[in-house]
Design a protein around this motif. Structure first.
Motif, PDB file in Angstrom:
ATOM      1  N   TYR A 713      -1.462  96.234 -10.426  1.00 52.93           N
ATOM      2  CA  TYR A 713      -1.622  94.835 -10.856  1.00 52.93           C
ATOM      3  C   TYR A 713      -0.453  93.985 -10.358  1.00 52.93           C
ATOM      4  CZ  TYR A 713      -1.671  90.750 -13.892  1.00 52.93           C
ATOM      5  OH  TYR A 713      -1.651  89.466 -14.354  1.00 52.93           O
ATOM      6  N   GLY A 714       0.784  94.533 -10.491  1.00 52.12           N
ATOM      7  CA  GLY A 714       1.950  93.763 -10.081  1.00 52.12           C
ATOM      8  C   GLY A 714       1.954  93.469  -8.592  1.00 52.12           C
ATOM      9  N   VAL A 715       1.599  94.460  -7.770  1.00 50.92           N
ATOM     10  CA  VAL A 715       1.595  94.250  -6.323  1.00 50.92           C
ATOM     11  C   VAL A 715       0.546  93.219  -5.920  1.00 50.92           C
ATOM     12  CG1 VAL A 715       1.002  95.351  -4.134  1.00 50.92           C
ATOM     13  CG2 VAL A 715       2.583  96.456  -5.694  1.00 50.92           C
ATOM     14  N   ILE A 716      -0.645  93.344  -6.492  1.00 50.28           N
ATOM     15  CA  ILE A 716      -1.703  92.389  -6.137  1.00 50.28           C
ATOM     16  C   ILE A 716      -1.352  90.991  -6.620  1.00 50.28           C
ATOM     17  CG2 ILE A 716      -4.145  91.863  -6.362  1.00 50.28           C
ATOM     18  CD1 ILE A 716      -3.432  94.323  -4.668  1.00 50.28           C
ATOM     19  N   ALA A 717      -0.798  90.915  -7.828  1.00 49.04           N
ATOM     20  CA  ALA A 717      -0.401  89.600  -8.346  1.00 49.04           C
ATOM     21  C   ALA A 717       0.686  88.991  -7.471  1.00 49.04           C
ATOM     22  CB  ALA A 717       0.079  89.747  -9.788  1.00 49.04           C
ATOM     23  N   TYR A 718       1.644  89.820  -7.037  1.00 53.69           N
ATOM     24  CA  TYR A 718       2.700  89.321  -6.168  1.00 53.69           C
ATOM     25  C   TYR A 718       2.123  88.892  -4.827  1.00 53.69           C
ATOM     26  CZ  TYR A 718       6.953  89.309  -3.343  1.00 53.69           C
ATOM     27  OH  TYR A 718       7.967  88.950  -2.502  1.00 53.69           O
ATOM     28  N   SER A 719       1.187  89.675  -4.310  1.00 53.58           N
ATOM     29  CA  SER A 719       0.555  89.323  -3.034  1.00 53.58           C
ATOM     30  C   SER A 719      -0.173  87.986  -3.142  1.00 53.58           C
ATOM     31  CB  SER A 719      -0.419  90.427  -2.630  1.00 53.58           C
ATOM     32  OG  SER A 719      -1.155  90.055  -1.491  1.00 53.58           O
ATOM     33  N   VAL A 720      -0.865  87.786  -4.276  1.00 54.83           N
ATOM     34  CA  VAL A 720      -1.578  86.516  -4.472  1.00 54.83           C
ATOM     35  C   VAL A 720      -0.602  85.354  -4.509  1.00 54.83           C
ATOM     36  CG1 VAL A 720      -2.940  85.198  -6.143  1.00 54.83           C
ATOM     37  CG2 VAL A 720      -3.571  87.554  -5.595  1.00 54.83           C
ATOM     38  N   SER A 721       0.551  85.577  -5.192  1.00 50.93           N
ATOM     39  CA  SER A 721       1.538  84.488  -5.280  1.00 50.93           C
ATOM     40  C   SER A 721       2.098  84.138  -3.903  1.00 50.93           C
ATOM     41  CB  SER A 721       2.665  84.887  -6.238  1.00 50.93           C
ATOM     42  OG  SER A 721       3.453  85.935  -5.685  1.00 50.93           O
ATOM     43  N   GLN A 722       2.231  85.138  -3.016  1.00 56.29           N
ATOM     44  CA  GLN A 722       2.731  84.884  -1.675  1.00 56.29           C
ATOM     45  C   GLN A 722       1.690  84.207  -0.791  1.00 56.29           C
ATOM     46  OE1 GLN A 722       5.963  85.595  -0.494  1.00 56.29           O
ATOM     47  NE2 GLN A 722       6.312  85.837  -2.701  1.00 56.29           N
ATOM     48  N   ARG A 723       0.411  84.327  -1.167  1.00 54.98           N
ATOM     49  CA  ARG A 723      -0.664  83.768  -0.326  1.00 54.98           C
ATOM     50  C   ARG A 723      -1.301  82.536  -0.968  1.00 54.98           C
ATOM     51  NH1 ARG A 723      -4.402  88.845   1.120  1.00 54.98           N
ATOM     52  NH2 ARG A 723      -5.347  87.307   2.512  1.00 54.98           N
ATOM     53  N   THR A 724      -0.514  81.870  -1.831  1.00 54.05           N
ATOM     54  CA  THR A 724      -1.068  80.720  -2.553  1.00 54.05           C
ATOM     55  C   THR A 724      -1.598  79.647  -1.602  1.00 54.05           C
ATOM     56  OG1 THR A 724       0.415  81.130  -4.410  1.00 54.05           O
ATOM     57  CG2 THR A 724      -0.544  78.927  -4.239  1.00 54.05           C
ATOM     58  N   ARG A 725      -0.795  79.280  -0.606  1.00 55.59           N
ATOM     59  CA  ARG A 725      -1.229  78.234   0.320  1.00 55.59           C
ATOM     60  C   ARG A 725      -2.452  78.679   1.121  1.00 55.59           C
ATOM     61  NH1 ARG A 725       2.076  74.046   1.447  1.00 55.59           N
ATOM     62  NH2 ARG A 725       1.311  73.948   3.586  1.00 55.59           N
ATOM     63  N   GLU A 726      -2.440  79.960   1.575  1.00 52.79           N
ATOM     64  CA  GLU A 726      -3.586  80.469   2.334  1.00 52.79           C
ATOM     65  C   GLU A 726      -4.870  80.392   1.506  1.00 52.79           C
ATOM     66  OE1 GLU A 726      -5.408  84.754   3.640  1.00 52.79           O
ATOM     67  OE2 GLU A 726      -3.234  84.604   3.327  1.00 52.79           O
ATOM     68  N   ILE A 727      -4.767  80.813   0.234  1.00 56.95           N
ATOM     69  CA  ILE A 727      -5.956  80.803  -0.630  1.00 56.95           C
ATOM     70  C   ILE A 727      -6.420  79.368  -0.871  1.00 56.95           C
ATOM     71  CG2 ILE A 727      -6.754  81.318  -2.976  1.00 56.95           C
ATOM     72  CD1 ILE A 727      -4.914  83.778  -2.892  1.00 56.95           C
TER      73      ILE A 727
END
Length: 818
Positions: A713-727
């Motif tokens: 969960y932590g890795v995916i959540a961190y990945s999502v936070s790093q890809r905020t602009r992309e998303i």
């Protein structure tokens, strides 16, 4: 010291500024460290804790081995006396055997207690001094039945005599005989019987009063009934002791060829043979195995914390860069970051010890019903606290690597410009975290497979056919030797007791037996078929033996395949009879009908016995044993003063316990009834090791699963936070939210599936080990492996879905402004 205090204060302020982060890290470490401390405390109590005696490292045990007989056996008195007189490497050799006695004072009802019959030098060899009074004198170890004295344990003195300070010199009755109390043992000393707490000690020369039978035990080299423990002289090695014991053994073979030609002797350190030389080695292997498993839980916890620290390190780049820019040395920064890690580890360790103490208390409270007092304390002691401190320090070093590397690699210019500078680029940080999560998942899956294997062993043990009916069975034990009954009086007592209990409402059938199957005791006999050479052990079969009453097989539900059971016509004056099981019949008369065949036993001067019945194989010692040769003899021809009444009921057996006690009390109000339990409770004792193993691995497996899911969960959540602009851009250009969920979940499941694949390979090797240690475990069990994979895939999917759903609901305008 001043700088250290500054580092500690700074670390404390830093952690208090992030209470949520600190709490999560401390709790995660507490779970991992607490599990390790709890398991180590159990192993410490079982195997590592030394006897509370003088210089316990000098103590060794001597065991006897008989050619053709598996395992080690006890000592007889003549051999013990020869070793004691001839040995030069031991400063003293002492003997001890556990004994059950009825204790009473005045007209009070007898209380059943367990003690030890010991040689007069027992306390001197151990270096144990009496807390009050004295221990035994040399002259009390010379003349049989000449010195009726007793030393009480501290707890027994408190429990049964109210800590009476005037107890010394008073008389108490043991099995109806008066004994004088001469001493109270120290509070810490509970005897030398593994895991048990003894209540009293009696000189071996008083054996006839507390352990009747074997009248010629002082001269009989075939009456092996006690253990021998000795103290090696300073500077003597175990190899020297073994060499001398071997020499004495050969001397005895020459001096007594008939009795000692097949005997050999071996020496072990007391700590290695505390249970038994062979059982002790198995316990140590199992202990190491469990410790490795629980250490992996801590590893999983550390990986989780490292991921948290990596994420936090990224948020502290500016702070670290500014501190370097204004002159802070990198070594000072590394030391401060290590101090933070040490403080987190120590706080986690402290909380872990509290959890371990609580868990150890729970373990002490779920011990199965036993007829003995347990002398084990599972709570953490000084050794466990040192162990906890050690793993806390090691953990702090492991955890401190991540922020230390961050501090060492921080580029001041890049930070001041607002650029990413930790490990180069964000994707590099994410790649490291992914590797850690894959490793975490693999280890967690292996631990969860171990949990499933232990649980499978427990389930199959519970469902295994023991060869008798477990339901609606009640057991109670009585020993008329505690009231000095003669054989005729004892037989009359048991006959009346069986009649009274058999007449109680709810009782279907009753019968007596000397032993209970799957109990903690067993008897063995060398059995020869008619016409065999009794001087040749190769022609004999070593069979387990029980002495039982009429209706025993009906009461226990043991199937009679041929012949007849024992009945009242099998009297002492009549033809000697026996009943055998399938395995013994096959070994003695392969392919023949055993009914009517005759057998005789080694060491017994009696006529041949006719086999009158054949019963189905059952379990006698362990649930995982292969069918052993087994032999039944009748009480009417083989008298035993101690017996266990087996009661078959058509009501809940617990309901009959008060009535059963009253039936015994109506015949003899001073005769104690002991070890009353249902057959299901009896089986619980047999299954307790499997239950403890399953419980410990279950805790490890569940913790590992939880930590692994938090990591995903932590890795995916961190990945999502790093890809905020992309998303945000994807949503703005019309990407469907379902596609975004699928994209993020796919990333999480790739991590999980990679970890699962590696974990399956590790689990396969683990299952090969567990299958050799526990009953009913098959290597690569498809049910366990399949269920574990399904559980991991399902929970990983859930852990990946949560951040994916949050990403799909992101407002694109907010994301593009981030």
């Amino acid at each position: 010291m001043e700088r250290l205090l500054q580092d500690l204060r700074y670390a404390l302020r830093t952690l208090l500024r992030s209470p949520g982060f600190s709490a999560v890290v401390i709790l995660t470490l507490a779970l991992g460290i607490g599990a390790n401390t709890a398991i180590f405390s159990v192993i410490n109590a079982l195997l590592l804790r030394q006897l509370p005696v003088e210089k316990p490292d000098e103590l060794a045990k001597i065991f006897m081995r008989i050619k053709g007989l598996e395992g080690y056996t006890n000592f007889n008195y003549p051999d013990y006396r020869d070793f004691r007189e001839r040995s030069r490497v031991f400063s003293g050799l002492a003997g001890q055997a556990m004994v059950r006695v009825g204790v009473s004072q005045g007209a009070a009802e007898s209380e059943l207690v367990w003690g030890e019959i010991v040689t007069g030098n027992y306390f001197d060899v151990l270096g144990v001094k009496a807390e009050r009074g004295r221990t035994f004198l040399p002259e009390e170890d010379v003349t049989p039945n000449g010195h009726p004295v007793v030393v009480l344990s501290h707890s027994f003195w408190e429990r049964s005599f109210g800590s009476d300070p005037n107890i010394l010199g008073k008389s108490i009755k043991l099995n109806g005989y008066p004994f004088t109390v001469v001493g109270i043992a120290p509070k810490s000393f509970q005897g030398t019987k593994y895991a048990l707490a003894m209540d009293l000690w009696i000189p071996m020369m008083m054996r006839a009063q507390v352990k009747p039978g074997g009248n010629d035990w002082i001269a009989d080299r075939g009456d092996s009934w006690f253990d021998v423990i000795g103290r090696l002289k300073p500077g003597v090695s175990l190899e020297q002791a073994r060499a001398e014991i071997g020499t004495i053994s050969r001397q005895l073979q020459l001096a007594y060829p008939k009795e000692n030609q097949d005997k050999s002797f071996q020496v072990f350190w007391e700590r290695d043979a505390r249970v038994h030389p062979e059982a002790g080695s198995r316990l140590r292997v199992t202990a190491v195995f469990v410790l490795v498993l629980v250490a992996l839980v801590l590893l999983v916890a550390c990986v989780n914390v490292i991921n948290l620290l990596l994420a936090r390190a990224a948020t502290r780049q500016s702070e670290i860069g500014v501190r370097i820019a204004i002159g802070a040395g990198r070594s000072r920064l590394v030391r401060q970051l290590f101090t933070e890690s040490l403080m987190l580890s120590l706080l986690g360790g402290a909380l872990g010890v509290a959890l371990a103490y609580w868990g150890s208390g729970l373990l002490s409270g779920i011990l199965p019903p036993l007829p003995y007092r347990i002398g084990l304390d599972f709570h953490p002691d000084g050794r466990a606290l040192v162990y906890t401190l050690l793993i806390a320090v090691v953990t702090s070093v492991v955890l401190g690597l991540a922020p230390a590397i961050h501090a060492a690699r921080t580029q001041v210019v890049s930070v001041l410009k607002g650029e990413e500078a930790f490990f180069g680029q964000p994707q590099h940080r994410l790649r490291l975290r992914k590797v850690l999560v894959v490793a975490q998942t693999a280890v967690s899956l292996m631990l969860l497979v171990a949990t499933g294997l232990f649980a499978t062993s427990l389930i199959r043990s519970q469902s295994a056919d023991p060869g008798f009916r477990v339901d609606h069975g009640l057991l109670l034990s009585v020993d008329v030797d505690m009231r000095n009954y003669s054989q005729d009086a004892g037989e009359a007592f048991y006959r009346q007791l069986q009649e009274r209990i058999g007449a109680l409402p709810g009782v279907v059938s009753t019968s007596f037996a000397y032993l209970v199957p799957l109990g903690d005791r067993n008897n063995s006999l060398w059995v020869y078929r008619e016409g065999a050479d009794r001087s040749n052990y190769k022609e004999a079969i070593l069979a387990d033996q029980n002495t039982v009453g009429t209706r025993y097989f009906d009461t226990l539900g043991i199937q009679l395949l041929e012949g007849r059971p024992f009945d009242d016509h099998d009297v002492a004056e009549g033809p000697k009879v026996a009943i055998v099981n399938e395995t013994l019949a096959r070994l003695l008369w392969p392919g023949e009908d055993p009914i009517g065949k005759r057998i005789i036993f080694s060491g017994r001067n009696e006529p041949l016995r006719e086999v009158i019945g054949l019963v189905k194989n059952g379990k006698s010692r362990q649930l995982n044993e292969e069918p052993l040769p087994y032999l039944y003899l009748p009480f009417t021809q083989d008298y035993y003063a101690a017996r266990t009444l087996h009661v078959r009921t058509n009501v809940r057996p617990e309901e009959l316990i008060p009535s059963v006690r009253e039936a015994v009390r109506s015949l003899d109000p001073n005769l104690p009834v002991y070890d009353i339990k249902t057959l299901k409770d009896h089986m619980a004792i047999t299954l307790w090791p499997a239950r403890i193993g399953a419980a410990m691995t279950a805790v490890s497996g569940v913790l590992a699963l939880f930590l692994a899911l938090v990591g995903i969960y932590g890795v995916i959540a961190y990945s999502v936070s790093q890809r905020t602009r992309e998303i945000g851009l994807r949503i703005a250009f019309g990407a469907r939210r379902a596609d975004l969920v699928r994209l993020v979940v796919k990333q999480g499941m790739m991590l999980a599936l990679t970890g699962i694949g590696i974990g399956l390979l590790l689990a396969l090797g683990l299952s090969l080990i567990v299958s050799k240690l526990h009953f009913g475990v098959r290597p690569a069990d498809p049910v366990v492996f399949g269920a574990t994979c399904l559980l991991f895939v399902t929970t990983s999917l859930f852990a990946s879905y949560l951040p994916a759903r949050r990403a799909s609901r992101m407002d694109p305008m907010v994301a593009l402004r981030t």
